[in-house]
Design an enzyme around this catalytic site. Structure first.
Site, PDB file in Angstrom:
ATOM      1  N   ASP A   1       0.815  -1.214   0.000  1.00  0.00           N
ATOM      2  CA  ASP A   1       0.000   0.000   0.000  1.00  0.00           C
ATOM      3  C   ASP A   1       0.853   1.271   0.000  1.00  0.00           C
ATOM      4  O   ASP A   1       2.073   1.219   0.182  1.00  0.00           O
ATOM      5  CB  ASP A   1      -0.969   0.003   1.192  1.00  0.00           C
ATOM      6  CG  ASP A   1      -0.284  -0.369   2.515  1.00  0.00           C
ATOM      7  OD1 ASP A   1       0.957  -0.432   2.565  1.00  0.00           O
ATOM      8  OD2 ASP A   1      -0.993  -0.598   3.511  1.00  0.00           O
TER       9      ASP A   1
ATOM     10  N   ASN B   1      -7.665  -2.362  14.527  1.00  0.00           N
ATOM     11  CA  ASN B   1      -9.035  -2.759  14.185  1.00  0.00           C
ATOM     12  C   ASN B   1      -9.052  -3.972  13.257  1.00  0.00           C
ATOM     13  O   ASN B   1     -10.060  -4.267  12.632  1.00  0.00           O
ATOM     14  CB  ASN B   1      -9.785  -1.577  13.534  1.00  0.00           C
ATOM     15  CG  ASN B   1      -9.076  -1.048  12.295  1.00  0.00           C
ATOM     16  OD1 ASN B   1      -8.095  -1.628  11.823  1.00  0.00           O
ATOM     17  ND2 ASN B   1      -9.574   0.053  11.757  1.00  0.00           N
TER      18      ASN B   1
ATOM     19  N   HIS C   1      -7.201  -4.343  10.543  1.00  0.00           N
ATOM     20  CA  HIS C   1      -6.936  -4.094   9.119  1.00  0.00           C
ATOM     21  C   HIS C   1      -5.623  -4.736   8.691  1.00  0.00           C
ATOM     22  O   HIS C   1      -4.692  -4.873   9.484  1.00  0.00           O
ATOM     23  CB  HIS C   1      -7.014  -2.606   8.756  1.00  0.00           C
ATOM     24  CG  HIS C   1      -5.880  -1.737   9.172  1.00  0.00           C
ATOM     25  ND1 HIS C   1      -6.005  -0.751  10.128  1.00  0.00           N
ATOM     26  CD2 HIS C   1      -4.596  -1.660   8.732  1.00  0.00           C
ATOM     27  CE1 HIS C   1      -4.854  -0.126  10.257  1.00  0.00           C
ATOM     28  NE2 HIS C   1      -3.973  -0.660   9.432  1.00  0.00           N
TER      29      HIS C   1
ATOM     30  N   GLU D   1      -9.643  -1.483   5.570  1.00  0.00           N
ATOM     31  CA  GLU D   1     -10.325  -1.158   6.813  1.00  0.00           C
ATOM     32  C   GLU D   1     -11.576  -2.025   6.984  1.00  0.00           C
ATOM     33  O   GLU D   1     -12.056  -2.622   6.012  1.00  0.00           O
ATOM     34  CB  GLU D   1     -10.718   0.326   6.783  1.00  0.00           C
ATOM     35  CG  GLU D   1      -9.538   1.283   6.660  1.00  0.00           C
ATOM     36  CD  GLU D   1      -8.805   1.514   7.991  1.00  0.00           C
ATOM     37  OE1 GLU D   1      -8.977   0.700   8.931  1.00  0.00           O
ATOM     38  OE2 GLU D   1      -8.068   2.519   8.091  1.00  0.00           O
TER      39      GLU D   1
HETATM   40  C1  GLP Z   1      -0.542   0.647   8.636  1.00  0.00           C
HETATM   41  C2  GLP Z   1      -0.152  -0.198   7.416  1.00  0.00           C
HETATM   42  C3  GLP Z   1      -0.289  -1.686   7.684  1.00  0.00           C
HETATM   43  C4  GLP Z   1       0.347  -2.029   9.011  1.00  0.00           C
HETATM   44  C5  GLP Z   1      -0.360  -1.329  10.136  1.00  0.00           C
HETATM   45  C6  GLP Z   1       0.265  -1.593  11.503  1.00  0.00           C
HETATM   46  O1  GLP Z   1      -1.827   1.090   8.616  1.00  0.00           O
HETATM   47  N1  GLP Z   1      -0.894   0.141   6.249  1.00  0.00           N
HETATM   48  O2  GLP Z   1       0.302  -2.410   6.615  1.00  0.00           O
HETATM   49  O3  GLP Z   1       0.283  -3.429   9.221  1.00  0.00           O
HETATM   50  O4  GLP Z   1      -0.322   0.071   9.907  1.00  0.00           O
HETATM   51  O5  GLP Z   1       1.371  -0.775  11.702  1.00  0.00           O
HETATM   52  P1  GLP Z   1       2.481  -1.005  12.795  1.00  0.00           P
HETATM   53  O6  GLP Z   1       3.276  -2.174  12.337  1.00  0.00           O
HETATM   54  O7  GLP Z   1       3.301   0.248  12.811  1.00  0.00           O
HETATM   55  O8  GLP Z   1       1.772  -1.266  14.069  1.00  0.00           O
END
Ligand code: GLP
Length: 234
Positions: free
Chosen positions: A62, A127, A129, A134
């Site tokens: 993404d 949440n 995702h 989402e």
């Molecule tokens: C973002 C990314 C995800 C990631 C998530 C968790 O929203 N788009 O790919 O898994 O956050 O992030 P973190 O690893 O910093 O907790």
């Protein structure tokens, strides 16, 4: 779904590193990569190793809409800093946040068609995702433009100077795009991921309310957790 319990983030990152290495040794050519703080330890281990990705292709999940790859908070920039500059791949794809929606979606799906993912690395949001899918995202979704939820904006604002700077939209591989990967390794570290992990591993069937549960129907998923992230399931 296999769950690998590890003590610490460090140990979990080491396990993920070993699985990537093994996949590469066994001929995997296309790696689906994730951003966020979760895979940072894994990327550090890859950078410090003698692993060679020069014949492999990477495809990222993404990117924020409106941020050029040169922006410090763009996911392209994150990947360059954490991995690509040190361990170049033959080709590395990250959605282009500056491209127009229809063109980018078609372009990215064509890339995924050309380079089916052998091993996909995933983190998970509070949440549930995965990538930027989402709650409410259709389970059969392909690459699409996403409106970020307030929960995700809050979680990601730590990387920006102020909340208003966090982009409100992103391009993201869809849930069905992610499910096409042959093998999926999901990483979760820290207590704040404990509920999301519980929701995932106790799910018996996919629900759009918790995007990660799409993985319930995937034949080869490994979830790597540290003690804190596993605290509600053990
Ligand atoms: C973002 C990314 C995800 C990631 C998530 C968790 O929203 N788009 O790919 O898994 O956050 O992030 P973190 O690893 O910093 O907790």
């Amino acid at each position: 779904m296999e769950i690998l319990y590890t003590q610490t983030r460090e140990e979990g990152s080491q396990k993920a590193y070993e699985l990537i290495r093994e996949a590469l040794d066994n001929g995997a050519k296309v790696f689906g990569l994730a951003t966020g703080s979760t895979p940072e330890g894994l990327y550090k281990k890859l950078v410090e190793s003698d692993v060679d990705f020069s014949e492999a292709v990477s495809v990222n999940l993404d990117e924020y809409v409106g941020l050029p790859g040169t922006h410090e908070q763009s996911y392209r920039y994150f990947m360059e800093q954490n991995l690509f500059n040190h361990k170049p791949f033959k080709e590395s794809y990250v959605p282009n946040g500056m491209n127009e929606e229809k063109a980018e979606i078609e372009h990215y799906e064509a890339i995924l068609e050309k380079y089916p993912v052998d091993v996909q690395i995933l983190g998970i949001g509070h949440n549930g995702h995965i990538a930027f899918n989402e709650p409410g995202t259709p389970l059969n979704s392909l690459t699409h433009k996403v409106e970020l939820t307030q929960s995700t904006i809050n979680a990601n604002k730590r990387f920006f100077e102020k909340e208003e700077d966090v982009p409100r939209q992103a391009y993201s591989m869809g849930l069905a795009s992610i499910m096409k990967a042959k093998k999926i390794i999901l990483l979760a570290f820290g207590e704040d991921k404990a509920q999301a992990i519980k929701d995932l591993v106790t799910a018996t069937e996919p629900t759009e309310d918790i995007p990660s549960t799409v993985l319930v129907n995937h034949p080869d998923v490994i979830v790597i957790v540290d003690e804190a992230a596993a605290s509600l399931i053990k």
